[in-house]
Design a protein around this motif. Structure first.
Motif, PDB file in Angstrom:
ATOM      1  N   ALA A   1      98.205  96.302  26.156  1.00  0.00           N
ATOM      2  CA  ALA A   1      98.461  97.349  27.318  1.00  0.00           C
ATOM      3  C   ALA A   1      98.629  96.736  28.601  1.00  0.00           C
ATOM      4  N   PHE A   2      97.444  95.924  29.083  1.00  0.00           N
ATOM      5  CA  PHE A   2      97.339  95.276  30.056  1.00  0.00           C
ATOM      6  C   PHE A   2      98.379  94.236  30.379  1.00  0.00           C
ATOM      7  N   ILE A   3      98.692  93.441  29.516  1.00  0.00           N
ATOM      8  CA  ILE A   3      99.983  92.571  29.551  1.00  0.00           C
ATOM      9  C   ILE A   3     101.388  93.437  29.711  1.00  0.00           C
TER      10      ILE A   3
ATOM     11  N   CYS B   1      98.731  86.221  37.243  1.00  0.00           N
ATOM     12  CA  CYS B   1      97.767  87.163  36.419  1.00  0.00           C
ATOM     13  C   CYS B   1      97.955  87.263  34.683  1.00  0.00           C
ATOM     14  N   LEU B   2      99.091  87.348  34.520  1.00  0.00           N
ATOM     15  CA  LEU B   2      99.633  87.383  33.135  1.00  0.00           C
ATOM     16  C   LEU B   2      99.096  85.881  32.449  1.00  0.00           C
ATOM     17  N   ILE B   3      99.188  84.805  33.031  1.00  0.00           N
ATOM     18  CA  ILE B   3      98.910  83.680  32.605  1.00  0.00           C
ATOM     19  C   ILE B   3      97.410  83.475  32.237  1.00  0.00           C
ATOM     20  N   VAL B   4      96.841  83.986  33.470  1.00  0.00           N
ATOM     21  CA  VAL B   4      95.317  83.994  33.401  1.00  0.00           C
ATOM     22  C   VAL B   4      94.999  84.799  32.163  1.00  0.00           C
ATOM     23  N   CYS B   5      95.601  85.926  32.140  1.00  0.00           N
ATOM     24  CA  CYS B   5      94.932  86.883  31.030  1.00  0.00           C
ATOM     25  C   CYS B   5      95.220  86.338  29.633  1.00  0.00           C
ATOM     26  N   VAL B   6      96.205  85.389  29.499  1.00  0.00           N
ATOM     27  CA  VAL B   6      96.608  85.228  28.174  1.00  0.00           C
ATOM     28  C   VAL B   6      95.746  83.957  27.877  1.00  0.00           C
ATOM     29  N   LEU B   7      95.637  82.895  28.882  1.00  0.00           N
ATOM     30  CA  LEU B   7      94.738  81.855  28.560  1.00  0.00           C
ATOM     31  C   LEU B   7      93.375  81.944  28.506  1.00  0.00           C
ATOM     32  N   THR B   8      92.843  83.086  29.049  1.00  0.00           N
ATOM     33  CA  THR B   8      91.246  83.527  28.955  1.00  0.00           C
ATOM     34  C   THR B   8      91.167  83.956  27.679  1.00  0.00           C
ATOM     35  N   ASN B   9      92.083  84.765  27.058  1.00  0.00           N
ATOM     36  CA  ASN B   9      92.030  85.576  25.589  1.00  0.00           C
ATOM     37  C   ASN B   9      91.996  84.354  24.692  1.00  0.00           C
TER      38      ASN B   9
ATOM     39  N   THR C   1      87.977  82.241  39.279  1.00  0.00           N
ATOM     40  CA  THR C   1      89.126  82.382  38.308  1.00  0.00           C
ATOM     41  C   THR C   1      89.291  81.249  37.354  1.00  0.00           C
ATOM     42  N   LEU C   2      89.679  80.057  38.029  1.00  0.00           N
ATOM     43  CA  LEU C   2      89.742  78.944  37.065  1.00  0.00           C
ATOM     44  C   LEU C   2      88.611  78.662  36.041  1.00  0.00           C
ATOM     45  N   ILE C   3      87.248  78.728  36.462  1.00  0.00           N
ATOM     46  CA  ILE C   3      86.108  78.525  35.694  1.00  0.00           C
ATOM     47  C   ILE C   3      86.304  79.424  34.516  1.00  0.00           C
ATOM     48  N   LEU C   4      86.415  80.797  34.645  1.00  0.00           N
ATOM     49  CA  LEU C   4      86.493  81.724  33.874  1.00  0.00           C
ATOM     50  C   LEU C   4      87.620  81.801  32.844  1.00  0.00           C
ATOM     51  N   VAL C   5      88.688  81.293  33.184  1.00  0.00           N
ATOM     52  CA  VAL C   5      89.796  81.031  32.308  1.00  0.00           C
ATOM     53  C   VAL C   5      89.387  80.130  31.040  1.00  0.00           C
ATOM     54  N   PHE C   6      88.652  78.784  31.428  1.00  0.00           N
ATOM     55  CA  PHE C   6      88.394  78.139  30.435  1.00  0.00           C
ATOM     56  C   PHE C   6      86.935  78.253  29.934  1.00  0.00           C
ATOM     57  N   GLU C   7      86.092  79.145  30.504  1.00  0.00           N
ATOM     58  CA  GLU C   7      84.591  79.268  30.112  1.00  0.00           C
ATOM     59  C   GLU C   7      84.176  80.606  30.290  1.00  0.00           C
ATOM     60  N   PRO C   8      84.865  81.590  29.662  1.00  0.00           N
ATOM     61  CA  PRO C   8      84.713  83.007  29.733  1.00  0.00           C
ATOM     62  C   PRO C   8      83.432  83.523  29.617  1.00  0.00           C
ATOM     63  N   PHE C   9      82.600  82.931  28.945  1.00  0.00           N
ATOM     64  CA  PHE C   9      81.457  83.400  28.390  1.00  0.00           C
ATOM     65  C   PHE C   9      80.178  82.988  29.850  1.00  0.00           C
ATOM     66  N   LEU C  10      80.725  82.171  30.481  1.00  0.00           N
ATOM     67  CA  LEU C  10      79.930  81.777  31.874  1.00  0.00           C
ATOM     68  C   LEU C  10      79.545  83.026  32.718  1.00  0.00           C
ATOM     69  N   LEU C  11      80.572  84.159  32.275  1.00  0.00           N
ATOM     70  CA  LEU C  11      80.335  85.410  33.172  1.00  0.00           C
ATOM     71  C   LEU C  11      78.963  86.149  32.846  1.00  0.00           C
ATOM     72  N   PHE C  12      78.382  85.916  31.626  1.00  0.00           N
ATOM     73  CA  PHE C  12      77.299  86.505  31.311  1.00  0.00           C
ATOM     74  C   PHE C  12      75.901  85.449  31.551  1.00  0.00           C
ATOM     75  N   GLU C  13      76.092  84.387  32.135  1.00  0.00           N
ATOM     76  CA  GLU C  13      74.966  83.531  32.299  1.00  0.00           C
ATOM     77  C   GLU C  13      74.494  83.444  33.820  1.00  0.00           C
ATOM     78  N   VAL C  14      73.001  83.792  33.961  1.00  0.00           N
ATOM     79  CA  VAL C  14      72.596  84.081  34.991  1.00  0.00           C
ATOM     80  C   VAL C  14      72.829  82.993  36.210  1.00  0.00           C
ATOM     81  N   GLY C  15      73.002  81.657  35.896  1.00  0.00           N
ATOM     82  CA  GLY C  15      73.304  80.672  36.765  1.00  0.00           C
ATOM     83  C   GLY C  15      74.561  80.621  37.776  1.00  0.00           C
ATOM     84  N   PHE C  16      75.549  81.191  36.721  1.00  0.00           N
ATOM     85  CA  PHE C  16      76.660  81.471  37.141  1.00  0.00           C
ATOM     86  C   PHE C  16      76.903  82.502  38.320  1.00  0.00           C
TER      87      PHE C  16
END
Length: 397
Positions: free
Chosen positions: A15-17, A42-50, A304-319
């Motif tokens: 739906a977002f795409i 935004c579309l490219i970022v969404c696809v790469l992150t997924n 954005t660049l970091i989360l595209v390739f490492e999305p799980f860092l969003l849940f890491e306290v240091g990040f």
């Protein structure tokens, strides 16, 4: 439940795409090319992150673990946790399970106090047998950010009788870090040498638990992490040196970028140092093409660049702490400084005070959520410590 969650996430993503594609087409037809490009990006970022998300989740645990089977795990000691002089756990890298190479690290937990901390060092070859358990990256909607940061895939419980330790000289980057620690320990002693080593590399494995707790309780835990302070000193020092040598701007940017990559790898590629390096790299690019540098844009681009390739860092306290701190600096520090100067506070006090208050305001939600406490007196401690640490790092370069 897992199947329902995956179906729901897939529907939401599609739906977002669809919305992004529709918005891009409308912007293109109206001649708003910049807006169209933004939607496409935004579309490219969404696809790469997924894609990154799916790759990480599907490849995190490669071994089907049985609770009734005993496994033999081999590898090299990457970090050691100990208490009261005895080793409690060892994180292995370069891991094999029953002779087969696997990705990620394994943490070995010892069931008894027999191995003293001075009998094992990072780089030693370790072979242990015991019960192996997979560490889940996703448990429902909960993400194990700590395990992801350390790349921990499995944990092994073993007795000291089932562990074989072979002293070995670590090679490559681990060997270099070991040499640095031994030099610091020879000059400063183990306790203070471990603190200096941690401030330089971000490796807390040699610290006493009491030292770590003391820094955390005083609100100075960030001093033990490799962050923008280190990267800023490196970029500033070498930028000034190359400028004095009249090196061309493009060459200067290339040399400093290479140094940033080397230092990021040396510091263990923690979230804070990656963030600082990406922001500095974006700033260097604006220096080359003559554009004005914008701190908030650089921060968002790095995020954005970091989360595209490492999305799980969003849940890491240091990040989260790293980005929150810089967000506060960019958004609030200058405004606070103006008010302090209007109050006739000297500039050499107003500038660090404004920066410290801005950082503490921005990291307040993260600190309260993850640690359940907030230290108000740490503002004063940071005013005293951070300028001194900046000078110390500059002299070390």
């Amino acid at each position: 439940a897992s199947g329902v969650n995956k179906t729901l996430s897939l529907v939401l993503m599609l739906a977002f795409i669809t919305v992004l594609c529709s918005a891009a087409v409308i912007a293109y037809k109206k001649g708003a090319m910049k807006l169209c490009a933004a939607f496409v990006l935004c579309l490219i970022v969404c696809v790469l992150t997924n894609i990154s998300f799916e790759v990480r989740t599907s490849s995190y645990n490669q071994v089907d673990v049985s609770a009734e089977t005993e496994y033999t795990v081999g590898g090299y000691a990457d970090s050691i946790s100990w208490d009261n002089g005895y080793v409690k756990s060892i994180i292995l890298s370069g891991v094999t399970v029953n002779g087969e190479k696997i990705g990620g690290n394994v943490e070995i937990f010892l069931s008894d106090d027999e191995i003293t901390f001075d009998t094992i060092s990072p780089g030693y070859a370790i072979v242990a047998s015991g019960k192996l358990y997979a560490i889940k990256l996703l448990d429902g909607i909960d993400v194990n950010g700590t395990a992801y940061r350390k790349d921990l895939r499995y944990k092994l419980y073993a007795s000291c009788d089932n562990i074989y330790i072979r002293p070995d000289s670590p090679k490559g980057l681990l060997g270099l870090r070991r040499v640095i620690f031994e030099k610091l320990r020879a000059v400063c002693g183990h306790e203070y040498g471990a603190v200096a080593y941690c401030m330089l590399t971000g490796d807390k494995s040699e610290l006493y638990d009491s030292t770590t707790r003391l820094y955390s309780l005083s609100g100075l835990g960030h001093v033990l992490a490799v962050s923008g302070l280190h990267v800023g000193v490196i970029v500033g020092a070498f930028g000034m040196l190359l400028g004095k040598l009249r090196v061309r701007k493009s060459v200067r940017v290339g040399v400093i970028s290479a140094l940033l990559v080397l230092f990021t790898v040396f510091a263990g590629m923690s979230a804070s140092v990656i963030r600082a390096s990406v922001m500095c790299f974006i700033g260097l690019l604006t220096l080359v093409n003559g554009q004005r540098k914008d701190g908030l844009s650089s921060l968002c681009a790095a995020y954005t660049l970091i989360l595209v390739f490492e999305p799980f860092l969003l849940f890491e306290v240091g990040f989260l702490m790293s980005f929150s701190a810089v967000f506060g600096l960019v958004l609030f520090a200058r405004t606070f400084e103006k008010y302090l100067l209007k109050a006739r506070i000297p500039k050499f006090i107003a500038l660090p005070l404004a920066a410290t208050v801005a950082v503490h305001i921005s990291i307040f939600p993260v600190t309260a959520y993850f640690f359940g406490t907030v230290n108000t007196y740490s503002i004063l401690l940071n005013l005293l410590i951070v300028p001194f640490m900046s000078l110390l790092y500059l002299l070390s370069v």
